[in-house]
Design a protein around this motif. Structure first.
Motif, PDB file in Angstrom:
ATOM      1  N   PHE A 144      45.322  56.976  63.124  1.00 27.42           N
ATOM      2  CA  PHE A 144      44.496  58.172  63.219  1.00 27.42           C
ATOM      3  C   PHE A 144      45.350  59.427  63.266  1.00 27.42           C
ATOM      4  O   PHE A 144      46.504  59.387  63.653  1.00 27.42           O
ATOM      5  CB  PHE A 144      43.585  58.096  64.450  1.00 27.42           C
ATOM      6  CG  PHE A 144      44.319  58.240  65.755  1.00 27.42           C
ATOM      7  CD1 PHE A 144      44.409  59.468  66.384  1.00 27.42           C
ATOM      8  CD2 PHE A 144      44.911  57.145  66.359  1.00 27.42           C
ATOM      9  CE1 PHE A 144      45.093  59.602  67.587  1.00 27.42           C
ATOM     10  CE2 PHE A 144      45.590  57.268  67.564  1.00 27.42           C
ATOM     11  CZ  PHE A 144      45.681  58.507  68.176  1.00 27.42           C
ATOM     12  N   ASP A 145      44.726  60.528  62.866  1.00 27.56           N
ATOM     13  CA  ASP A 145      45.345  61.840  62.949  1.00 27.56           C
ATOM     14  C   ASP A 145      44.916  62.439  64.292  1.00 27.56           C
ATOM     15  O   ASP A 145      43.706  62.607  64.523  1.00 27.56           O
ATOM     16  CB  ASP A 145      44.852  62.701  61.777  1.00 27.56           C
ATOM     17  CG  ASP A 145      45.282  64.152  61.894  1.00 27.56           C
ATOM     18  OD1 ASP A 145      46.295  64.431  62.559  1.00 27.56           O
ATOM     19  OD2 ASP A 145      44.592  65.013  61.309  1.00 27.56           O
ATOM     20  N   PRO A 146      45.868  62.724  65.200  1.00 25.78           N
ATOM     21  CA  PRO A 146      45.505  63.252  66.522  1.00 25.78           C
ATOM     22  C   PRO A 146      44.603  64.481  66.469  1.00 25.78           C
ATOM     23  O   PRO A 146      43.683  64.608  67.266  1.00 25.78           O
ATOM     24  CB  PRO A 146      46.859  63.583  67.151  1.00 25.78           C
ATOM     25  CG  PRO A 146      47.816  62.658  66.481  1.00 25.78           C
ATOM     26  CD  PRO A 146      47.313  62.536  65.067  1.00 25.78           C
ATOM     27  N   GLN A 147      44.849  65.366  65.515  1.00 23.83           N
ATOM     28  CA  GLN A 147      44.018  66.565  65.405  1.00 23.83           C
ATOM     29  C   GLN A 147      42.589  66.199  65.022  1.00 23.83           C
ATOM     30  O   GLN A 147      41.623  66.734  65.571  1.00 23.83           O
ATOM     31  CB  GLN A 147      44.607  67.539  64.380  1.00 23.83           C
ATOM     32  CG  GLN A 147      43.835  68.843  64.317  1.00 23.83           C
ATOM     33  CD  GLN A 147      44.477  69.858  63.391  1.00 23.83           C
ATOM     34  OE1 GLN A 147      45.623  69.717  63.003  1.00 23.83           O
ATOM     35  NE2 GLN A 147      43.732  70.881  63.045  1.00 23.83           N
ATOM     36  N   ARG A 148      42.452  65.261  64.102  1.00 23.75           N
ATOM     37  CA  ARG A 148      41.121  64.796  63.680  1.00 23.75           C
ATOM     38  C   ARG A 148      40.402  64.129  64.862  1.00 23.75           C
ATOM     39  O   ARG A 148      39.200  64.333  65.065  1.00 23.75           O
ATOM     40  CB  ARG A 148      41.258  63.821  62.506  1.00 23.75           C
ATOM     41  CG  ARG A 148      39.969  63.167  62.088  1.00 23.75           C
ATOM     42  CD  ARG A 148      39.173  64.033  61.116  1.00 23.75           C
ATOM     43  NE  ARG A 148      37.990  63.308  60.693  1.00 23.75           N
ATOM     44  CZ  ARG A 148      36.755  63.714  60.932  1.00 23.75           C
ATOM     45  NH1 ARG A 148      36.542  64.854  61.541  1.00 23.75           N
ATOM     46  NH2 ARG A 148      35.723  63.002  60.540  1.00 23.75           N
ATOM     47  N   LEU A 149      41.134  63.341  65.639  1.00 27.41           N
ATOM     48  CA  LEU A 149      40.549  62.686  66.804  1.00 27.41           C
ATOM     49  C   LEU A 149      39.975  63.725  67.767  1.00 27.41           C
ATOM     50  O   LEU A 149      38.823  63.622  68.187  1.00 27.41           O
ATOM     51  CB  LEU A 149      41.590  61.829  67.526  1.00 27.41           C
ATOM     52  CG  LEU A 149      41.144  61.219  68.855  1.00 27.41           C
ATOM     53  CD1 LEU A 149      40.031  60.205  68.663  1.00 27.41           C
ATOM     54  CD2 LEU A 149      42.331  60.578  69.569  1.00 27.41           C
TER      55      LEU A 149
END
Length: 121
Positions: free
Chosen positions: A107-112
């Motif tokens: 996962f992309d932390p920013q997207r999360l």
């Protein structure tokens, strides 16, 4: 008071990434190592959001979601899957179990954090 999230994954390194990302965004995060651990913690405290993996020992994510949905206090709590599983069949099973959303690993932390903000503010 910050919103509380229960992060459930049998991978310690993945939980660390999730916790780091969400704490940096201002959330309070409790970790669980599998579905059994998560269910025990959820019976003691009601979280604002549950973020769970699918493939875990002792109790998988779908079983956890169904178990949580049986608890009155979790009837309306958002539950997101964060897993390597991404087939339409698995997503349909997740929705049927009561999952509100699906994120795919890695996962992309920013997207999360964007998805979590959208779901619980």
């Amino acid at each position: 008071m910050s919103k509380t999230i229960l992060a459930v994954d049998d991978s310690g390194s993945l939980r660390q990434m999730v916790v780091f990302s969400l704490k940096a965004a201002g959330y309070s995060v409790t970790e669980a190592v599998d579905g059994v651990d998560a269910l025990e913690k959820a019976k003691v405290q009601t979280f604002d959001l549950v973020l769970t993996d699918q493939n875990m020992p002792r109790m998988d994510g779908l079983t956890l979601i169904r178990s949580l949905r049986e608890l009155t206090s979790y009837a309306r709590v958002p539950i997101l899957m964060l897993t390597t599983e991404f087939s339409d069949e698995m997503k349909a099973k997740g929705k049927a179990a009561g999952a509100n959303g699906w994120l795919v690993k890695p996962f992309d932390p920013q997207r999360l954090t964007e998805v979590v903000k959208k779901v619980i503010g």
